[in-house]
Write a protein that holds these residues in place. Sequence first.
Motif, PDB file in Angstrom:
ATOM      1  N   HIS A  25       0.910  -1.189   0.069  1.00 53.33           N
ATOM      2  CA  HIS A  25       0.092  -0.456   0.026  1.00 53.33           C
ATOM      3  C   HIS A  25       1.103   1.616   0.207  1.00 53.33           C
ATOM      4  CE1 HIS A  25      -2.363   3.575   1.525  1.00 53.33           C
ATOM      5  NE2 HIS A  25      -3.311   2.302   0.556  1.00 53.33           N
ATOM      6  N   TYR A  27       0.788   3.539   1.748  1.00 51.56           N
ATOM      7  CA  TYR A  27       1.735   3.992   2.985  1.00 51.56           C
ATOM      8  C   TYR A  27       2.587   3.135   3.366  1.00 51.56           C
ATOM      9  CZ  TYR A  27      -2.590   6.108   3.601  1.00 51.56           C
ATOM     10  OH  TYR A  27      -4.059   6.767   3.225  1.00 51.56           O
ATOM     11  N   ASP A  41      -3.866   1.540  -4.068  1.00 44.77           N
ATOM     12  CA  ASP A  41      -4.490   2.236  -3.330  1.00 44.77           C
ATOM     13  C   ASP A  41      -5.233   1.041  -2.613  1.00 44.77           C
ATOM     14  OD1 ASP A  41      -5.797   2.373  -5.163  1.00 44.77           O
ATOM     15  OD2 ASP A  41      -6.369   4.927  -4.786  1.00 44.77           O
ATOM     16  N   SER A  42      -6.122   1.129  -2.250  1.00 43.34           N
ATOM     17  CA  SER A  42      -6.729  -0.243  -2.158  1.00 43.34           C
ATOM     18  C   SER A  42      -7.115  -0.896  -3.406  1.00 43.34           C
ATOM     19  CB  SER A  42      -8.274   0.515  -0.995  1.00 43.34           C
ATOM     20  OG  SER A  42      -7.297   0.758   0.105  1.00 43.34           O
ATOM     21  N   PHE A  64      -6.997  -6.002   6.814  1.00 42.14           N
ATOM     22  CA  PHE A  64      -8.611  -6.122   5.491  1.00 42.14           C
ATOM     23  C   PHE A  64      -8.051  -5.559   4.576  1.00 42.14           C
ATOM     24  CE2 PHE A  64      -8.386  -1.051   5.987  1.00 42.14           C
ATOM     25  CZ  PHE A  64      -8.048  -1.208   4.889  1.00 42.14           C
ATOM     26  N   MET A  65      -7.040  -5.454   3.936  1.00 43.68           N
ATOM     27  CA  MET A  65      -6.188  -5.535   2.573  1.00 43.68           C
ATOM     28  C   MET A  65      -5.960  -7.172   2.247  1.00 43.68           C
ATOM     29  SD  MET A  65      -4.478  -1.527   2.988  1.00 43.68           S
ATOM     30  CE  MET A  65      -5.247  -0.294   2.725  1.00 43.68           C
ATOM     31  N   TYR A 113     -17.421   0.050   3.383  1.00 45.57           N
ATOM     32  CA  TYR A 113     -16.364   0.739   3.162  1.00 45.57           C
ATOM     33  C   TYR A 113     -15.016  -0.498   2.754  1.00 45.57           C
ATOM     34  CZ  TYR A 113     -11.858   3.993   3.174  1.00 45.57           C
ATOM     35  OH  TYR A 113     -10.706   4.792   2.704  1.00 45.57           O
ATOM     36  N   ASN A 115     -11.789  -0.840   3.862  1.00 43.16           N
ATOM     37  CA  ASN A 115     -11.475  -0.867   5.205  1.00 43.16           C
ATOM     38  C   ASN A 115     -11.955  -1.808   6.035  1.00 43.16           C
ATOM     39  OD1 ASN A 115     -11.038   0.673   3.690  1.00 43.16           O
ATOM     40  ND2 ASN A 115      -9.888   1.679   5.462  1.00 43.16           N
ATOM     41  N   SER A 130     -12.383   4.299  -1.368  1.00 39.03           N
ATOM     42  CA  SER A 130     -12.107   6.104  -1.327  1.00 39.03           C
ATOM     43  C   SER A 130     -12.247   6.565  -3.010  1.00 39.03           C
ATOM     44  CB  SER A 130     -10.972   6.453  -0.480  1.00 39.03           C
ATOM     45  OG  SER A 130      -9.860   6.499  -1.184  1.00 39.03           O
ATOM     46  N   HIS A 176      -6.202   9.792  10.479  1.00 37.91           N
ATOM     47  CA  HIS A 176      -6.980  10.841   9.723  1.00 37.91           C
ATOM     48  C   HIS A 176      -7.449  12.217  10.127  1.00 37.91           C
ATOM     49  CE1 HIS A 176      -5.957   8.119   6.624  1.00 37.91           C
ATOM     50  NE2 HIS A 176      -5.655   9.443   5.619  1.00 37.91           N
ATOM     51  N   HIS A 199      -7.546  13.578   2.006  1.00 39.00           N
ATOM     52  CA  HIS A 199      -8.500  11.790   1.867  1.00 39.00           C
ATOM     53  C   HIS A 199      -9.604  12.276   2.569  1.00 39.00           C
ATOM     54  CE1 HIS A 199      -9.448   7.435   2.489  1.00 39.00           C
ATOM     55  NE2 HIS A 199      -7.942   7.872   1.555  1.00 39.00           N
ATOM     56  N   GLU A 201     -10.770  10.319   3.805  1.00 36.82           N
ATOM     57  CA  GLU A 201     -11.150   9.940   5.449  1.00 36.82           C
ATOM     58  C   GLU A 201     -10.792  11.632   6.833  1.00 36.82           C
ATOM     59  OE1 GLU A 201      -8.869   6.647   6.105  1.00 36.82           O
ATOM     60  OE2 GLU A 201      -9.532   4.952   4.922  1.00 36.82           O
ATOM     61  N   SER A 215      -8.383   9.730  -3.189  1.00 35.86           N
ATOM     62  CA  SER A 215      -7.985   8.444  -2.329  1.00 35.86           C
ATOM     63  C   SER A 215      -6.256   9.107  -2.901  1.00 35.86           C
ATOM     64  CB  SER A 215      -8.187   6.936  -3.421  1.00 35.86           C
ATOM     65  OG  SER A 215      -7.959   7.718  -4.517  1.00 35.86           O
ATOM     66  N   THR A 216      -5.388   7.795  -2.253  1.00 35.63           N
ATOM     67  CA  THR A 216      -3.932   7.566  -2.377  1.00 35.63           C
ATOM     68  C   THR A 216      -3.697   7.829  -3.785  1.00 35.63           C
ATOM     69  OG1 THR A 216      -3.721   5.821  -1.897  1.00 35.63           O
ATOM     70  CG2 THR A 216      -3.380   6.655   0.227  1.00 35.63           C
TER      71      THR A 216
HETATM   72  P1  13P Z   1      -7.382   4.126  -0.399  1.00 36.89           P
HETATM   73  O1  13P Z   1      -7.927   3.647  -0.487  1.00 36.89           O
HETATM   74  O2  13P Z   1      -7.395   5.640  -0.669  1.00 36.89           O
HETATM   75  O3  13P Z   1      -4.911   4.166  -0.462  1.00 36.89           O
HETATM   76  O4  13P Z   1      -6.895   4.424   1.017  1.00 36.89           O
HETATM   77  C1  13P Z   1      -6.647   2.873   2.374  1.00 36.89           C
HETATM   78  C2  13P Z   1      -6.496   3.559   3.628  1.00 36.89           C
HETATM   79  O5  13P Z   1      -6.062   2.758   4.428  1.00 36.89           O
HETATM   80  C3  13P Z   1      -6.421   5.584   4.245  1.00 36.89           C
HETATM   81  O6  13P Z   1      -6.602   5.571   4.974  1.00 36.89           O
END
Ligand code: 13P
Length: 304
Positions: A25, A27, A41-42, A64-65, A113, A115, A130, A176, A199, A201, A215-216
């Motif tokens: 990811h 992050y 991103d997700s 969760f990912m 979502y 997440n 997102s 966030h 973002h 969130e 989103s990211t």
């Molecule tokens: P993204 O899908 O935008 O990368 O966001 C994932 C996430 O966990 C943001 O906190």
Amino acid sequence: MNNNIKIIEEINKLKKEKDAIILAHNYQIDEVQDIADYVGDSLGLSIKASEVTNKVIVFCGVKFMAETAKILNPLKTVLIPDKTAGCPMADMINAKDVIELKKQHPGAIVVCYVNSSAEVKANVDICCTSANAVAVVNSIPKDREIIFIPDKYLGSYVESQTARKMMLWHGYCPTHAFIDAKSVIQMKKDHPEAEILVHPECNSEVIKTADKVLSTGGMLKYAHESPCKEFIIGTEIGIIYRLQKQNPGKIFYPAKNNIICPNMKLINLEKIMWSLEDNVYEINLPGNIIKKARLSLERMKEFV
Ligand code: 13P
Ligand code: SF4
């Protein structure tokens, strides 16, 4: 030889031996992003995971990912290098809560979502990230009631973009939620030429300060295409590394100091090596959960 170089060599050797791919990811820490085969991103990670042909997926992100990767490609071995890498927002709702909500609102469509846990996903109608939450909600017939779980901030942002009133669960992301409008406004005073990207969130006050809510993956695309040279980034700081790498002539300021998701930072090169060596920690989910959750995730994938 530098220790990291040795570990990277070992990871590459093990990857070949085990026929593994590394997904990460945006992050994740810099060196994890650098050795990953795909960073995203997700939504991008979900799509990529569903297309993987390797035997093993090492997922560098939060649980969760990795679960989503397993659900979308159940015949693969999915490993997460640190089994404690969770998401506090995903833990703010469980399957029992969803079943209760559905009882209270029969006929409502449940939008979830990504997440969230696999058990929660198995009890909803459609998932979103997102990147596509607005499109997912816009696709729901106007006469249907909508329950949106678990992120109240993403939910209220989607309400503002779709003019749909939804029932929102009270979940949120602590990382966030730490970003406040005052800090963003101060950053803008310090860097008046910068565009503000946040973002969804983030809370509504922060969202009001933004030039773009993305989103990211959306931030990476936007920052690359924008003629602007400076950006204030309202999300987890891990993304700054990638933004800077892809745009060497531009400057990226975090909206505030220490916007860190501690769970995303649990994975490092050593743990990836151990993960490949010992096949840990494998994501295992009951077949009925995979079957049901897959439906809501496959629906999500139609909104790219
Ligand atoms: P993204 O899908 O935008 O990368 O966001 C994932 C996430 O966990 C943001 O906190
Ligand atoms: Fe969960 Fe927030 Fe971390 Fe994203 S940044 S994984 S929503 S705790």
